[in-house]
Design a protein around this motif. Sequence first.
Motif, short mmCIF file in Angstrom:
data_model
loop_
_atom_site.label_atom_id
_atom_site.label_comp_id
_atom_site.label_asym_id
_atom_site.label_seq_id
_atom_site.Cartn_x
_atom_site.Cartn_y
_atom_site.Cartn_z
N GLY A 157 0.82 -1.21 0.00
CA GLY A 157 0.00 0.00 0.00
C GLY A 157 0.86 1.26 0.00
N LYS A 158 1.98 1.22 0.73
CA LYS A 158 2.85 2.41 0.80
C LYS A 158 3.51 2.66 -0.55
N ALA A 159 3.89 1.58 -1.23
CA ALA A 159 4.50 1.72 -2.55
C ALA A 159 3.47 2.28 -3.53
N LYS A 160 2.24 1.78 -3.42
CA LYS A 160 1.18 2.24 -4.33
C LYS A 160 0.91 3.72 -4.14
N LYS A 161 0.97 4.16 -2.89
CA LYS A 161 0.73 5.58 -2.59
C LYS A 161 1.78 6.45 -3.28
N ILE A 162 3.03 6.01 -3.23
CA ILE A 162 4.10 6.77 -3.91
C ILE A 162 3.88 6.69 -5.42
N GLY A 163 3.50 5.49 -5.88
CA GLY A 163 3.27 5.26 -7.32
C GLY A 163 2.24 6.22 -7.91
N LEU A 164 1.27 6.63 -7.10
CA LEU A 164 0.23 7.54 -7.58
C LEU A 164 0.79 8.95 -7.85
N LYS A 165 1.91 9.28 -7.17
CA LYS A 165 2.44 10.64 -7.27
C LYS A 165 3.44 10.84 -8.41
N TYR A 166 4.03 9.73 -8.90
CA TYR A 166 5.07 9.85 -9.92
C TYR A 166 4.68 8.99 -11.12
N LYS A 167 4.83 9.56 -12.31
CA LYS A 167 4.31 8.91 -13.52
C LYS A 167 5.04 7.61 -13.90
N ASN A 168 6.36 7.61 -13.71
CA ASN A 168 7.16 6.54 -14.30
C ASN A 168 7.48 5.38 -13.35
N ILE A 169 6.54 5.09 -12.43
CA ILE A 169 6.81 4.02 -11.45
C ILE A 169 5.98 2.78 -11.74
N LYS A 170 6.63 1.63 -11.66
CA LYS A 170 5.90 0.37 -11.75
C LYS A 170 6.07 -0.36 -10.41
N ILE A 171 4.95 -0.70 -9.79
CA ILE A 171 5.01 -1.37 -8.48
C ILE A 171 5.15 -2.88 -8.68
N ILE A 172 6.10 -3.48 -7.96
CA ILE A 172 6.16 -4.94 -7.98
C ILE A 172 6.00 -5.47 -6.56
N ARG A 173 5.44 -6.68 -6.47
CA ARG A 173 5.17 -7.23 -5.13
C ARG A 173 6.46 -7.55 -4.40
N TRP A 174 6.43 -7.45 -3.07
CA TRP A 174 7.59 -7.72 -2.21
C TRP A 174 8.13 -9.13 -2.51
N LEU A 175 9.40 -9.18 -2.86
CA LEU A 175 10.11 -10.42 -3.16
C LEU A 175 9.44 -11.23 -4.27
N GLU A 176 8.80 -10.51 -5.17
CA GLU A 176 8.15 -11.17 -6.29
C GLU A 176 9.17 -12.00 -7.07
N ARG A 177 10.41 -11.47 -7.11
CA ARG A 177 11.49 -12.21 -7.75
C ARG A 177 12.58 -12.35 -6.71
N ASP A 178 13.14 -13.57 -6.58
CA ASP A 178 14.20 -13.68 -5.58
C ASP A 178 15.56 -13.32 -6.18
N PHE A 179 15.57 -12.92 -7.45
CA PHE A 179 16.78 -12.35 -8.03
C PHE A 179 16.35 -11.18 -8.90
N VAL A 180 17.28 -10.33 -9.24
CA VAL A 180 16.92 -9.19 -10.06
C VAL A 180 17.94 -9.03 -11.19
N ASP A 181 17.47 -8.61 -12.34
CA ASP A 181 18.39 -8.35 -13.44
C ASP A 181 17.91 -7.15 -14.23
N ASP A 182 18.57 -6.85 -15.30
CA ASP A 182 18.28 -5.77 -16.24
C ASP A 182 17.89 -4.41 -15.62
N PHE A 183 18.48 -4.08 -14.49
CA PHE A 183 18.36 -2.73 -13.93
C PHE A 183 19.73 -2.06 -14.04
N SER A 184 19.72 -0.74 -14.24
CA SER A 184 21.03 -0.06 -14.25
C SER A 184 21.51 0.14 -12.82
N MET A 185 20.53 0.23 -11.90
CA MET A 185 20.89 0.45 -10.50
C MET A 185 19.84 -0.19 -9.59
N ILE A 186 20.29 -0.77 -8.49
CA ILE A 186 19.36 -1.29 -7.47
C ILE A 186 19.66 -0.53 -6.19
#
Length: 276
Positions: A157-186
């Motif tokens: 819910g807290k992530a969604k609240k921030i997501g409403l304020k900024y256009k370019n945000i995609k919310i993903i569920r907590w630990l939806e992926r146990d690894f992460v790739d293809d980001f320039s920065m984490i």
Amino acid sequence: MRKKSKFHLLGIIGYPLRQSMSPILHNYWMNKNSLNGYYVPLELNNLKNINKAIKAMNFTGLNVTIPYKKSIIKYLDKIDEDAEKLEAVNTIVNKKGKLIGYNTDTIGFQKGLKNLKKWNKNLPVLVIGAGGAAEAIIYSLCKIKIKKIYLMNRTIGKAKKIGLKYKNIKIIRWLERDFVDDFSMIINTTSLGMIGYPKLPISLKETNKDTIVYDIVYNPLKTPFIKEAEKNNMDTIKGLEMFLEQAKESFGLWFNKHPKIDTQILKLIKNKIEKQ
Ligand code: NAP
């Protein structure tokens, strides 16, 4: 007879405060700048009547940390534009009895990026956490024109609240992926990895080695997340960079002076953290 210089009372409000290096840093800078006074840690269970207490004790200023950056706002007389947009305050200035709130985490975060050699800003950035510091970072990322930000937080819910304020945000569920790739920065903006907290349950095993890992936690100096990134030869930014830069900005707001991050204070802070 020499006129006595004004006595300045400053401090930090939060809970817990064991991890905070703000008292040692600001007391050192006050001393170096020949300012008379103290900066004290104020571990508070709640904020009831905090505005009255600050005014009665005539604090020059305060820092605010976990978990009060948002809840402090209703006790202030005014907040500046950035802090208002972010709904988070980390610095209070007492201007002639009026309490003004600012946010210096934004500039601290941006200055933390200064030593990066390369960063592909066209790729998305993953922000982990949606607390007070997270939004300051998202705000900064938008200012520097990062096109896509993924946001993950335990309390969605807290992530969604921030997501409403900024256009370019995609919310993903907590630990939806146990690894992460293809980001320039984490960027870890949660308290996980901080002294007294469990480590961040995210593995970098499968992550692209060009990904930059930024952990804003600064106590310990190297969180388990940073250690894993270093083991993988990834570029890292440690929370101490941001901490020192945001502190410089706060000091500037209180005293209109720009303190130096010299080797002596760095050594003092590092020693203190390592002993904890
Ligand atoms: P905050 O507003 O209290 O937010 C805490 C964040 O951590 C939330 O996203 C929270 O998730 C998450 N979290 C806490 N415990 C968790 C757990 N057990 N499992 C999963 N998520 C958990 O705090 P903040 O002010 O944003 O600060 C966060 C951290 O950043 C602290 O360690 C602080 O010291 C550090 N920080 C460093 C700097 C710097 O200058 N280097 C500046 C600011 C903050 P929920 O929303 O689900 O509770």
